[in-house]
Design a protein around this motif. Structure first.
Motif, PDB file in Angstrom:
ATOM      1  N   LYS A 150      17.538  -5.892 -17.632  1.00  0.00           N
ATOM      2  CA  LYS A 150      18.730  -6.583 -16.969  1.00  0.00           C
ATOM      3  C   LYS A 150      18.788  -8.025 -17.331  1.00  0.00           C
ATOM      4  CE  LYS A 150      17.539  -4.513 -12.547  1.00  0.00           C
ATOM      5  NZ  LYS A 150      17.080  -4.571 -11.061  1.00  0.00           N
ATOM      6  N   THR A 151      17.699  -8.771 -18.275  1.00  0.00           N
ATOM      7  CA  THR A 151      17.905  -9.844 -19.033  1.00  0.00           C
ATOM      8  C   THR A 151      17.370  -9.911 -20.152  1.00  0.00           C
ATOM      9  OG1 THR A 151      15.573 -10.377 -18.038  1.00  0.00           O
ATOM     10  CG2 THR A 151      17.509 -11.295 -16.818  1.00  0.00           C
ATOM     11  N   LYS A 180      22.210  -9.861 -18.580  1.00  0.00           N
ATOM     12  CA  LYS A 180      22.357 -11.371 -18.530  1.00  0.00           C
ATOM     13  C   LYS A 180      21.573 -11.591 -19.944  1.00  0.00           C
ATOM     14  CE  LYS A 180      22.520 -15.632 -17.196  1.00  0.00           C
ATOM     15  NZ  LYS A 180      23.793 -16.362 -17.161  1.00  0.00           N
ATOM     16  N   VAL A 181      22.514 -12.465 -20.703  1.00  0.00           N
ATOM     17  CA  VAL A 181      22.080 -12.709 -21.986  1.00  0.00           C
ATOM     18  C   VAL A 181      21.927 -14.252 -22.012  1.00  0.00           C
ATOM     19  CG1 VAL A 181      22.454 -12.586 -24.498  1.00  0.00           C
ATOM     20  CG2 VAL A 181      23.170 -10.844 -23.076  1.00  0.00           C
ATOM     21  N   TYR A 182      20.627 -14.866 -22.534  1.00  0.00           N
ATOM     22  CA  TYR A 182      20.451 -16.085 -22.903  1.00  0.00           C
ATOM     23  C   TYR A 182      20.235 -16.322 -24.168  1.00  0.00           C
ATOM     24  CZ  TYR A 182      18.960 -16.200 -17.969  1.00  0.00           C
ATOM     25  OH  TYR A 182      18.886 -16.125 -16.676  1.00  0.00           O
ATOM     26  N   TYR A 183      20.999 -17.543 -24.894  1.00  0.00           N
ATOM     27  CA  TYR A 183      21.213 -17.673 -26.281  1.00  0.00           C
ATOM     28  C   TYR A 183      20.150 -18.955 -26.459  1.00  0.00           C
ATOM     29  CZ  TYR A 183      23.025 -17.683 -31.236  1.00  0.00           C
ATOM     30  OH  TYR A 183      23.230 -17.570 -32.430  1.00  0.00           O
ATOM     31  N   LYS A 230      10.675 -21.620 -22.110  1.00  0.00           N
ATOM     32  CA  LYS A 230       9.503 -20.641 -22.099  1.00  0.00           C
ATOM     33  C   LYS A 230       9.769 -19.898 -20.867  1.00  0.00           C
ATOM     34  CE  LYS A 230       6.629 -24.344 -22.380  1.00  0.00           C
ATOM     35  NZ  LYS A 230       5.243 -24.686 -22.369  1.00  0.00           N
ATOM     36  N   GLU A 231      10.212 -20.297 -19.570  1.00  0.00           N
ATOM     37  CA  GLU A 231      10.351 -19.686 -18.659  1.00  0.00           C
ATOM     38  C   GLU A 231      11.327 -18.161 -18.899  1.00  0.00           C
ATOM     39  OE1 GLU A 231      11.608 -19.601 -14.024  1.00  0.00           O
ATOM     40  OE2 GLU A 231      11.614 -21.211 -15.154  1.00  0.00           O
ATOM     41  N   ILE A 232      12.540 -18.639 -19.561  1.00  0.00           N
ATOM     42  CA  ILE A 232      13.209 -17.284 -19.949  1.00  0.00           C
ATOM     43  C   ILE A 232      12.694 -16.333 -21.028  1.00  0.00           C
ATOM     44  CG2 ILE A 232      15.269 -16.927 -21.264  1.00  0.00           C
ATOM     45  CD1 ILE A 232      16.556 -19.619 -19.814  1.00  0.00           C
ATOM     46  N   PHE A 233      11.903 -17.259 -21.865  1.00  0.00           N
ATOM     47  CA  PHE A 233      11.150 -16.010 -22.925  1.00  0.00           C
ATOM     48  C   PHE A 233      10.184 -15.125 -22.486  1.00  0.00           C
ATOM     49  CE2 PHE A 233       7.730 -15.596 -25.910  1.00  0.00           C
ATOM     50  CZ  PHE A 233       8.198 -14.911 -26.992  1.00  0.00           C
ATOM     51  N   TYR A 234       9.382 -15.744 -21.429  1.00  0.00           N
ATOM     52  CA  TYR A 234       8.256 -14.905 -21.052  1.00  0.00           C
ATOM     53  C   TYR A 234       8.774 -14.059 -19.944  1.00  0.00           C
ATOM     54  CZ  TYR A 234       4.733 -16.863 -23.807  1.00  0.00           C
ATOM     55  OH  TYR A 234       3.963 -17.326 -24.973  1.00  0.00           O
ATOM     56  N   ASN A 235       9.805 -14.220 -19.124  1.00  0.00           N
ATOM     57  CA  ASN A 235      10.397 -13.424 -17.740  1.00  0.00           C
ATOM     58  C   ASN A 235      11.456 -12.580 -18.147  1.00  0.00           C
ATOM     59  OD1 ASN A 235       8.399 -14.427 -16.233  1.00  0.00           O
ATOM     60  ND2 ASN A 235       9.677 -16.420 -15.512  1.00  0.00           N
ATOM     61  N   ALA A 236      12.063 -12.503 -19.425  1.00  0.00           N
ATOM     62  CA  ALA A 236      13.217 -11.939 -19.874  1.00  0.00           C
ATOM     63  C   ALA A 236      12.579 -10.323 -19.871  1.00  0.00           C
ATOM     64  CB  ALA A 236      13.675 -12.323 -20.861  1.00  0.00           C
ATOM     65  N   GLY A 255       1.960 -13.268 -27.266  1.00  0.00           N
ATOM     66  CA  GLY A 255       1.576 -12.557 -26.122  1.00  0.00           C
ATOM     67  C   GLY A 255       2.523 -11.750 -25.433  1.00  0.00           C
ATOM     68  N   ARG A 256       3.764 -11.275 -26.240  1.00  0.00           N
ATOM     69  CA  ARG A 256       4.544 -10.442 -25.442  1.00  0.00           C
ATOM     70  C   ARG A 256       5.359  -9.701 -26.591  1.00  0.00           C
ATOM     71  NH1 ARG A 256       9.776 -11.488 -22.401  1.00  0.00           N
ATOM     72  NH2 ARG A 256       9.721  -9.436 -23.103  1.00  0.00           N
ATOM     73  N   GLU A 257       6.005  -8.687 -26.224  1.00  0.00           N
ATOM     74  CA  GLU A 257       6.698  -7.900 -26.823  1.00  0.00           C
ATOM     75  C   GLU A 257       8.142  -8.559 -27.358  1.00  0.00           C
ATOM     76  OE1 GLU A 257       7.856  -3.419 -26.333  1.00  0.00           O
ATOM     77  OE2 GLU A 257       9.496  -4.557 -25.393  1.00  0.00           O
ATOM     78  N   VAL A 258       8.367  -8.707 -28.502  1.00  0.00           N
ATOM     79  CA  VAL A 258       9.159  -9.132 -29.265  1.00  0.00           C
ATOM     80  C   VAL A 258       9.907  -8.268 -30.353  1.00  0.00           C
ATOM     81  CG1 VAL A 258      10.199 -11.122 -30.497  1.00  0.00           C
ATOM     82  CG2 VAL A 258       8.490 -11.511 -28.858  1.00  0.00           C
TER      83      VAL A 258
END
Length: 287
Positions: A150-151, A180-183, A230-236, A255-258
């Protein structure tokens, strides 16, 4: 990804090339380069390449009193990339795999890198774009993630490359209109990395929310990122990371999938991801 011995030489050569690009005289260039050598001597192997580059380029900016030494190059790169946009979008209309081909377009744009690549041939890259081969190809995993997401947090890289990112994001929004896309872009000028100011007039804002990360390293370094990014990065639900700089600061560190999309442009990164220089990568990292 921590630095290796080759990184010291690479960063020093980048500083040397800046003095040449700005046509500094021998005295000014010598002064800059001796200062850069002192900066390099402070860092051991526990740091990432963008960590060191941050201080080096900050030093150069202050010594020369130039806020954005690559401003002209960035403007030229964006204009050049825009010339290819209609052609590439037209080719995508006839693509049997538009999402995969759009990923290839985004990766081809990663050739625009004035840190590691002092010279590049965008025309040649475009000619071979749809015949691109991959050593690491986790596209199917990426596509499966997109179906559920969704994000999307999309980490930008270089000026000019943003045009190719826009094409990929536009395709993603066409296939998955509810996502929803954040750039996420750099907070301050650093080499030829894209900033909010560089994106003025860009159509990418029609498809994504542009986020100033506050980061002034050539990579999305979490220790310099503002709280919103950072919030966007970890919660997307999904993170797509473009370019080697983002890979260098995040791979094995975040510490997260990228999902990393980039062109391998140096031996140190090649060793880190099991590739060779010149290879193209769609690589799922961590988790």
């Amino acid at each position: 990804m921590k630095i290796k011995r080759d990184c010291y030489v690479c960063i020093y050569n980048q500083a040397l090339n800046v003095t040449k690009r700005l046509y500094l005289d021998e005295n000014k260039a010598s002064n800059i380069l001796r200062g850069v050598a002192l900066i390099l001597s402070k860092y051991d192997l526990s740091f990432t390449p963008p960590d060191i580059a941050k201080e080096v380029y900050e030093y150069i900016r202050k010594k020369l009193n130039i806020n954005d030494p690559f401003k002209k190059e960035k403007e030229i790169s964006i204009k050049e990339a825009l010339n290819f946009k209609p052609l590439l979008e037209e080719k995508l209309k006839n693509s049997k795999s538009p999402l995969f081909d759009a990923c290839k377009i985004a990766i081809a744009g990663n050739i625009i890198d004035l840190g590691v690549n002092q010279e590049y041939d965008l025309n040649k890259e475009i000619e071979n774009i749809f015949n691109m081969n991959f050593i690491h190809n986790d596209f199917n995993k990426l596509e499966n993630k997109l179906k559920k997401a969704k994000t999307l947090c999309y980490l930008a890289d270089n000026a000019g490359e943003n045009v190719f990112d826009e094409i990929l994001i536009k395709v993603i929004k066409k296939i998955y209109p509810k996502i929803k896309v954040y750039y996420l872009v750099r907070g301050k000028p650093i080499i030829n990395d894209i900033t909010v100011n560089d994106l003025k007039g860009s159509e990418i804002s029609n498809f994504a929310e542009i986020i100033d990360t506050g980061v002034d390293t050539p990579g999305f370094s979490l220790k310099y990122a503002n709280s919103k990014s950072k919030e966007i990065f970890y919660n997307a639900d999904l993170v797509i990371s473009k370019g080697m700089g983002n890979f260098e600061v995040l791979f094995g560190e975040c510490g997260r999938e990228v999902f990393y999309l980039f062109k391998v442009k140096c031996g140190v990164v090649a060793n880190a991801c099991g590739c060779e220089k010149g290879d193209n990568v769609i690589l799922k990292g961590e988790k």
